[in-house]
Design an enzyme around this catalytic site. Structure first.
Site, mmCIF file in Angstrom:
data_model
loop_
_atom_site.group_PDB
_atom_site.id
_atom_site.type_symbol
_atom_site.label_atom_id
_atom_site.label_comp_id
_atom_site.label_asym_id
_atom_site.label_seq_id
_atom_site.Cartn_x
_atom_site.Cartn_y
_atom_site.Cartn_z
ATOM 1 N N HIS A 1 0.928 -1.135 0.091
ATOM 2 C CA HIS A 1 -0.081 0.567 -0.122
ATOM 3 C C HIS A 1 0.594 0.958 -0.177
ATOM 4 O O HIS A 1 0.972 2.236 -0.927
ATOM 5 C CB HIS A 1 -1.032 -0.485 1.205
ATOM 6 C CG HIS A 1 -1.590 1.429 1.221
ATOM 7 N ND1 HIS A 1 -2.724 1.947 0.455
ATOM 8 C CD2 HIS A 1 -1.410 2.439 2.685
ATOM 9 C CE1 HIS A 1 -3.040 2.656 1.065
ATOM 10 N NE2 HIS A 1 -2.543 3.149 1.944
ATOM 11 N N SER B 1 -2.178 27.305 -4.976
ATOM 12 C CA SER B 1 -1.917 28.790 -5.158
ATOM 13 C C SER B 1 -2.152 29.084 -6.086
ATOM 14 O O SER B 1 -2.706 29.846 -6.610
ATOM 15 C CB SER B 1 -0.079 28.582 -4.974
ATOM 16 O OG SER B 1 0.181 28.230 -3.504
ATOM 17 N N GLU C 1 11.612 13.572 0.236
ATOM 18 C CA GLU C 1 10.573 13.196 -0.916
ATOM 19 C C GLU C 1 9.405 12.895 -0.459
ATOM 20 O O GLU C 1 8.255 13.725 -1.024
ATOM 21 C CB GLU C 1 10.201 11.164 -0.199
ATOM 22 C CG GLU C 1 9.755 10.693 -0.496
ATOM 23 C CD GLU C 1 9.473 10.431 -2.178
ATOM 24 O OE1 GLU C 1 10.158 11.171 -2.974
ATOM 25 O OE2 GLU C 1 8.018 10.262 -2.690
ATOM 26 N N HIS D 1 14.991 13.069 12.418
ATOM 27 C CA HIS D 1 13.581 13.141 13.466
ATOM 28 C C HIS D 1 12.712 12.289 13.067
ATOM 29 O O HIS D 1 11.788 11.682 13.756
ATOM 30 C CB HIS D 1 12.634 14.965 12.849
ATOM 31 C CG HIS D 1 11.806 14.868 11.386
ATOM 32 N ND1 HIS D 1 11.687 16.573 11.529
ATOM 33 C CD2 HIS D 1 11.844 14.210 10.740
ATOM 34 C CE1 HIS D 1 11.145 15.882 9.609
ATOM 35 N NE2 HIS D 1 11.291 15.292 9.465
ATOM 36 N N HIS D 2 13.166 11.436 11.989
ATOM 37 C CA HIS D 2 12.371 10.262 12.073
ATOM 38 C C HIS D 2 12.831 9.243 12.224
ATOM 39 O O HIS D 2 11.925 7.910 12.594
ATOM 40 C CB HIS D 2 11.949 9.710 10.312
ATOM 41 C CG HIS D 2 11.238 10.580 8.886
ATOM 42 N ND1 HIS D 2 9.897 10.548 8.877
ATOM 43 C CD2 HIS D 2 12.068 11.887 8.768
ATOM 44 C CE1 HIS D 2 9.646 11.391 8.226
ATOM 45 N NE2 HIS D 2 10.942 12.078 8.046
ATOM 46 N N ARG E 1 1.574 1.206 14.877
ATOM 47 C CA ARG E 1 0.483 0.308 13.323
ATOM 48 C C ARG E 1 1.523 -0.374 13.168
ATOM 49 O O ARG E 1 2.271 -1.498 13.654
ATOM 50 C CB ARG E 1 1.963 1.874 12.826
ATOM 51 C CG ARG E 1 3.294 1.543 12.446
ATOM 52 C CD ARG E 1 4.161 2.901 12.244
ATOM 53 N NE ARG E 1 3.442 3.978 10.513
ATOM 54 C CZ ARG E 1 4.252 4.077 10.382
ATOM 55 N NH1 ARG E 1 5.720 4.639 10.775
ATOM 56 N NH2 ARG E 1 4.434 4.232 8.651
ATOM 57 N N SER F 1 13.379 6.664 -13.274
ATOM 58 C CA SER F 1 12.518 6.991 -13.931
ATOM 59 C C SER F 1 12.111 9.197 -13.769
ATOM 60 O O SER F 1 11.412 9.816 -14.267
ATOM 61 C CB SER F 1 10.989 6.356 -13.771
ATOM 62 O OG SER F 1 9.985 7.432 -14.259
ATOM 63 N N SER F 2 12.137 9.033 -12.775
ATOM 64 C CA SER F 2 11.613 10.057 -11.324
ATOM 65 C C SER F 2 13.341 11.027 -11.850
ATOM 66 O O SER F 2 13.717 12.058 -11.971
ATOM 67 C CB SER F 2 12.083 10.033 -9.857
ATOM 68 O OG SER F 2 10.740 9.787 -9.906
ATOM 69 N N TRP G 1 7.348 0.024 3.871
ATOM 70 C CA TRP G 1 7.583 0.783 2.525
ATOM 71 C C TRP G 1 8.739 1.111 3.035
ATOM 72 O O TRP G 1 9.580 2.016 2.476
ATOM 73 C CB TRP G 1 6.540 2.163 2.659
ATOM 74 C CG TRP G 1 6.696 3.065 2.792
ATOM 75 C CD1 TRP G 1 6.122 3.637 4.463
ATOM 76 C CD2 TRP G 1 7.291 4.266 2.808
ATOM 77 N NE1 TRP G 1 6.216 4.795 4.676
ATOM 78 C CE2 TRP G 1 6.835 5.548 3.009
ATOM 79 C CE3 TRP G 1 8.131 4.562 0.947
ATOM 80 C CZ2 TRP G 1 7.528 6.654 3.353
ATOM 81 C CZ3 TRP G 1 8.975 6.188 1.257
ATOM 82 C CH2 TRP G 1 8.186 6.542 1.989
ATOM 83 N N HIS H 1 12.996 12.313 3.983
ATOM 84 C CA HIS H 1 12.613 13.547 4.053
ATOM 85 C C HIS H 1 12.040 14.434 2.879
ATOM 86 O O HIS H 1 10.956 15.018 2.976
ATOM 87 C CB HIS H 1 12.717 14.166 5.681
ATOM 88 C CG HIS H 1 11.761 14.616 5.923
ATOM 89 N ND1 HIS H 1 11.197 14.661 6.581
ATOM 90 C CD2 HIS H 1 12.261 16.106 5.500
ATOM 91 C CE1 HIS H 1 10.387 15.298 6.933
ATOM 92 N NE2 HIS H 1 10.280 16.991 6.062
ATOM 93 N N TYR I 1 8.566 16.402 0.892
ATOM 94 C CA TYR I 1 8.040 17.546 0.482
ATOM 95 C C TYR I 1 8.335 17.166 -1.426
ATOM 96 O O TYR I 1 7.138 17.993 -2.093
ATOM 97 C CB TYR I 1 9.307 18.263 0.582
ATOM 98 C CG TYR I 1 9.282 19.037 1.868
ATOM 99 C CD1 TYR I 1 8.099 19.422 2.735
ATOM 100 C CD2 TYR I 1 10.064 18.363 3.252
ATOM 101 C CE1 TYR I 1 8.023 19.931 4.154
ATOM 102 C CE2 TYR I 1 9.751 18.419 4.233
ATOM 103 C CZ TYR I 1 9.267 19.372 4.810
ATOM 104 O OH TYR I 1 8.840 19.127 6.681
ATOM 105 N N THR J 1 6.342 27.317 6.231
ATOM 106 C CA THR J 1 4.741 25.877 5.751
ATOM 107 C C THR J 1 3.801 27.593 6.728
ATOM 108 O O THR J 1 2.753 27.521 5.589
ATOM 109 C CB THR J 1 5.078 24.879 6.665
ATOM 110 O OG1 THR J 1 5.785 24.176 6.645
ATOM 111 C CG2 THR J 1 3.532 24.375 6.243
ATOM 112 N N ASP K 1 6.373 22.415 -25.975
ATOM 113 C CA ASP K 1 6.343 21.088 -25.457
ATOM 114 C C ASP K 1 7.312 21.404 -23.773
ATOM 115 O O ASP K 1 8.149 21.904 -24.145
ATOM 116 C CB ASP K 1 6.693 19.729 -26.810
ATOM 117 C CG ASP K 1 6.634 18.155 -26.261
ATOM 118 O OD1 ASP K 1 6.689 17.755 -25.449
ATOM 119 O OD2 ASP K 1 5.654 18.306 -27.053
ATOM 120 N N LYS L 1 2.660 30.460 4.904
ATOM 121 C CA LYS L 1 2.410 29.508 2.874
ATOM 122 C C LYS L 1 0.885 29.326 3.522
ATOM 123 O O LYS L 1 -0.565 29.807 3.059
ATOM 124 C CB LYS L 1 3.211 27.755 2.419
ATOM 125 C CG LYS L 1 4.000 28.143 1.779
ATOM 126 C CD LYS L 1 4.153 26.654 1.049
ATOM 127 C CE LYS L 1 4.668 26.815 -0.544
ATOM 128 N NZ LYS L 1 4.150 27.513 -0.955
#
Lengths: 324, 518
Positions: B68, B260, B247, B294-295, B442, B161-162, B133, B245, B249, B320, B97, B323
């Site tokens: 998932h 926006s 990722e 922080h993870h 979890r 690809s990315s 994951w 991390h 963002y 943040t 293009d 924003k």
């Protein structure tokens, strides 16, 4: 840019339809699928007449390389046919720059791992500080040195005494390839490799200067020398690996020293091979087909940027893997 | 470039170099993955509907949570925003293009076989990846199923690809802007994607490095993540989160961009504080590189590390906040209307802020020792990923669908989609905060009896949310097949930007000669 009117702009060439992408995608996928199957000892088909995974991998690889060849050939043909506006050429420049940046970040992961192991994990395993409290329980007697000649597993008397999960035998090397002292420096291959690679960066630059002056002969000569130096580097690296395996008892699985040594130098060596092939292609284009002009030689320029990049990585390797 | 239209038949899609075709393929692919990842989520929630093991084995449950996460992050959310970038960036900056059209097609066509392979591991011997994951070593090395090898090469392919997609976006934005389109005139969506693309090129190679180290540890006896050889499993977490991390963002910045674009349109006011939005986005991107640990507060870091990462993390609340306040101030005293895209954006602002606040709670190292790996974390990141990224993606589809296909979607059905998702989403994830605070971990297929009520609510909410996505799919297909045709260039009277100056539906090639931007 505000003063420009629309007519200042050349048409941006957008190829209409192309089979290159799907070929590249499917062949790359086949290659990696084959590689994963090889590693998992997986076979396909009826018993007795299975398809060997190696076959899938090799077919994929050959077709992928062929696709890349056709793709690059196509872009060269387009450029020589004058289809590329200066704006499009600039897109290629940006593309190459950011590709090299992504390569830098790939190496950063491995250099970061080396730094972490040497400065944090190693001392902790040997009992230093708060994080080292488990040393008595898990790895009694382990002392940290770099290069790590005795792994934590060795320190407790082998994998059999390990109370953590068994990941296999990880015995330290007999000898390492770090700086052997000034008296033995004459036999130390990495020094020669450093000299060779730095020289090759200089010769690549001289070739570029010759090209900018329109000096075809000088360009071919110095570019040829660069390729030769690159191949010499690869050969010496091969000798070093051979020596490591046969005489030094230094293997890929010789604990974290062997791991970081072979992975960093190995990925670098692989990139040197790629860079040498790129430069060789440019040399063939220049000598056989008289490609490149002082104004338009991006294939050459991109390859030489790449070459300087692998050179810089080597300087990092020489410092952090071999000397310090 | 001639005035050619699209080629005919299937080969149009296989061989295309057109940014709109490729964008369309990305969007459909990501929706298919959204449904697949959603199906995995439904299995998870069905199992958790009541305590005890009733539907799946714990082993399979682990495969579901892993798949998932992987499918949603790498297959659904990321490609959906790449699809949006493909469609909109050239039209927004007045380019004919993308800068490198063939590579653009390659970036897309790597994905379908890769995800087919990843999904097929479910049927392979040993089962699909089951290590979460985040694939922490040694779960993903010493204790991994054999299929980890396919997973590793799958990650390599997605990374390729990315990276190619991002390089293309950078080259397009830097090199293809129409005359007069200076950086500080670019639409916010283009800005956020430029910064996102930079993040991708910086961290996807690090992820490739992490899985390469795993591959070597699994198959070649290296000891990156094995203490016995002098390595460290915690090293894996550092490398992973150095990627992971930024990722998050990468996922949320394009969503900021979409919001926006849309809020000013339906507030009929220009975006408040455009410059500060740009700087805030850049600051978030910079900070994302120095907060990764922080993870992993509970992993046993030195106290200096805990403190550094805690303060650096809390700093992110500043840009943040800039924003969020800018979006609210844009709406302030605007002549607001509440069409479906706007509803999703307002929902985004509310719910993303909730996710942001729980993020600040989690950023406090001492408090995190309580919340760590609990359902509170699950609730937190789903508020950001679903109510953030997916809501903004839904908003984007409703907002630009008329421009893409020249048909208007059904407003009533769109609003129904919004309200059902809004209710379903909150019913699913709000109770999970309480579950986590009460101590439910979890990634667990069974739980203690006192967690039953909130879990049942959460599962019902998930089924409602899942059903609302079927309504979304139906509405989009119905629009394309039988929507009310519209040919107004500007679908929304408050909309600004170059994409609203081209005909509706957008022709196959737009801006073959660049427009002059005043």
């Amino acid at each position: 840019m505000a003063g420009h009117s629309n007519t200042d702009y050349e048409t941006y060439y957008v190829p209409e339809q192309s089979k290159l992408a799907i070929w590249a995608s499917l062949t790359l996928f086949t290659t990696l699928f084959g590689a994963a199957s090889v590693l998992n000892d997986q076979t396909f088909g009826e018993p007795g007449q299975e398809t060997n995974s190696w076959f899938i991998f090799l077919v994929g690889l050959v077709l992928f390389l062929a696709t890349l060849f056709v793709w690059f050939r196509q872009t060269i043909i387009e450029n020589r046919a004058g289809m590329n506006s200066s704006q499009l050429k600039h897109s290629y420049v940006i593309g190459m720059q950011w590709f090299i940046f992504s390569e830098v970040m790939f190496f950063a992961a491995f250099f970061g791992a080396l730094w972490y192991v040497r400065n944090l994990a190693g001392p902790w395993l040997a009992g230093e500080g708060e994080a080292g409290r488990m040393n008595d329980l898990l790895w009694p007697g382990f002392e940290y040195t770099w290069p790590m000649m005795e792994t934590p597993q060795d320190a407790i008397g082998g994998v059999g005494n390990q109370i953590t999960a068994n990941n296999g035998v990880m015995t330290g090397p007999e000898r390492n390839l770090s700086f052997p002292g000034w008296s033995n420096v004459g036999h130390w291959l990495p020094l020669y490799n450093t000299i060779i690679l730095i020289t090759s960066s200089v010769t690549a630059h001289i070739a570029h200067l010759a090209l900018l002056k329109g000096n075809r002969k000088g360009q071919n000569l110095w570019l040829g020398i660069t390729v030769a130096l690159g191949l010499a580097f690869v050969y010496l690296q091969y000798l070093e690996y051979h020596e490591a395996y046969v005489e030094y008892g230094l293997f890929l699985n010789s604990g974290i020293y062997g791991t970081t040594f072979f992975m960093l130098t190995g990925f670098h060596g692989f990139h040197v091979c790629m860079g040498a092939i790129m430069l060789l292609v440019q040399w063939l284009r220049s000598t056989r087909s008289s490609h490149f002009t002082p104004e338009d030689h991006f294939g050459f320029e991109a390859s030489s940027w790449y070459w300087h990049f692998v050179d810089v990585v080597w300087v990092g390797l020489f410092l952090f893997v071999y000397i310090l | 470039m001639g005035a050619h239209g699209p080629a005919k038949g299937l080969m149009r899609w296989v061989t295309t170099t057109n940014h709109k075709d490729i964008g369309t393929m990305y969007l459909w692919f990501s929706f298919a993955m959204f449904i697949l990842g959603g199906a995995f989520a439904m299995i998870i929630r069905a199992e958790l509907f009541q305590p005890g093991l009733q539907i799946v084995e714990p082993e399979f449950f682990n495969q579901m949570t892993t798949m998932h996460g992987l499918v949603m992050v790498f297959g659904a959310i990321m490609p959906s925003f790449v699809g949006l970038a493909n469609w909109m960036i050239p039209m927004m900056i007045g380019a004919p293009d993308m800068a490198l059209p063939r590579m653009n097609n390659l970036s897309f066509w790597i994905l379908p076989p890769t995800f087919a392979l990843l999904a097929s591991t479910l049927f392979m011997e040993g089962g699909a990846p089951n290590f979460g994951w985040t694939f922490y070593a040694p779960l993903s090395t010493t204790y991994a199923p054999d299929t980890v090898t396919f997973f590793i090469f799958g990650v390599h392919l997605m990374g390729a690809s990315s990276i190619m997609g991002s390089i293309n976006i950078i080259a397009t934005v830097v090199n293809m802007r129409a005359p007069g389109m200076t950086y500080m005139k670019m639409p916010m969506f283009v800005w956020t994607w430029l910064i996102t693309a930079f993040l991708l090129v910086a961290v996807m190679p690090v992820l490739a490095g992490a899985v390469t180290m795993m591959l070597m540890d699994v198959h070649f006896g290296t000891s990156f993540f094995s203490a016995a050889g002098g390595g460290d499993p915690v090293l894996f977490q550092h490398i992973f989160w150095f990627f992971g991390h930024p990722e998050v963002y990468i996922i949320i910045l394009p969503a900021f961009g979409v919001v926006s674009q849309i809020i000013p349109t339906f507030s009929r006011k220009p975006l408040f504080g455009y410059d500060s939005m740009v700087y805030a986005t850049a600051s978030i991107a910079f900070l994302s590189f120095i907060v990764w640990a922080h993870h992993m507060y509970t992993v046993g870091m030195p106290i200096a590390g805990e403190l550094f990462f805690m303060y650096a993390t809390m700093l992110i609340a500043v840009p943040t906040g800039v924003k969020v306040f800018n979006w609210i101030t844009t709406m302030w005293k605007g002549a607001m209307t509440f069409e479906t895209p706007m509803l999703f954006c307002i929902g985004f602002v509310f719910l993303f802020t909730v996710g942001g606040f729980t993020g600040v709670m989690l950023s406090l190292a001492p408090a995190d020792f309580q919340y760590h790996d609990s359902y509170f974390v699950v609730a937190h990141f789903h508020y950001v990923m679903v109510a953030g990224a997916v809501f903004s993606m839904s908003a984007a589809v409703y907002y630009w669908l008329p421009k893409w296909c020249g048909k208007m979607y059904d407003e009533t059905m769109g609003k129904a989609h919004f309200w059902i998702s809004f209710i379903g989403f909150n019913l699913t994830f709000f109770p999970q905060h309480f579950l986590g605070l009460a101590g439910m971990p979890r990634r667990i297929p069974d739980y203690a009896l006192q967690f039953t009520d909130f879990n049942t609510m959460s599962s019902i909410g998930a089924f409602i949310y899942g059903a609302s996505q079927i309504l979304f799919l139906f509405n989009v297909i119905r629009t394309i097949v039988a929507g009310k045709p519209t040919s107004e260039e500007k679908t929304w009277d408050g909309a600004e930007g170059l994409e609203w100056t081209v005909p509706t539906p957008a022709p196959y090639h737009t801006f073959t000669t660049p427009p002059d931007v005043k």
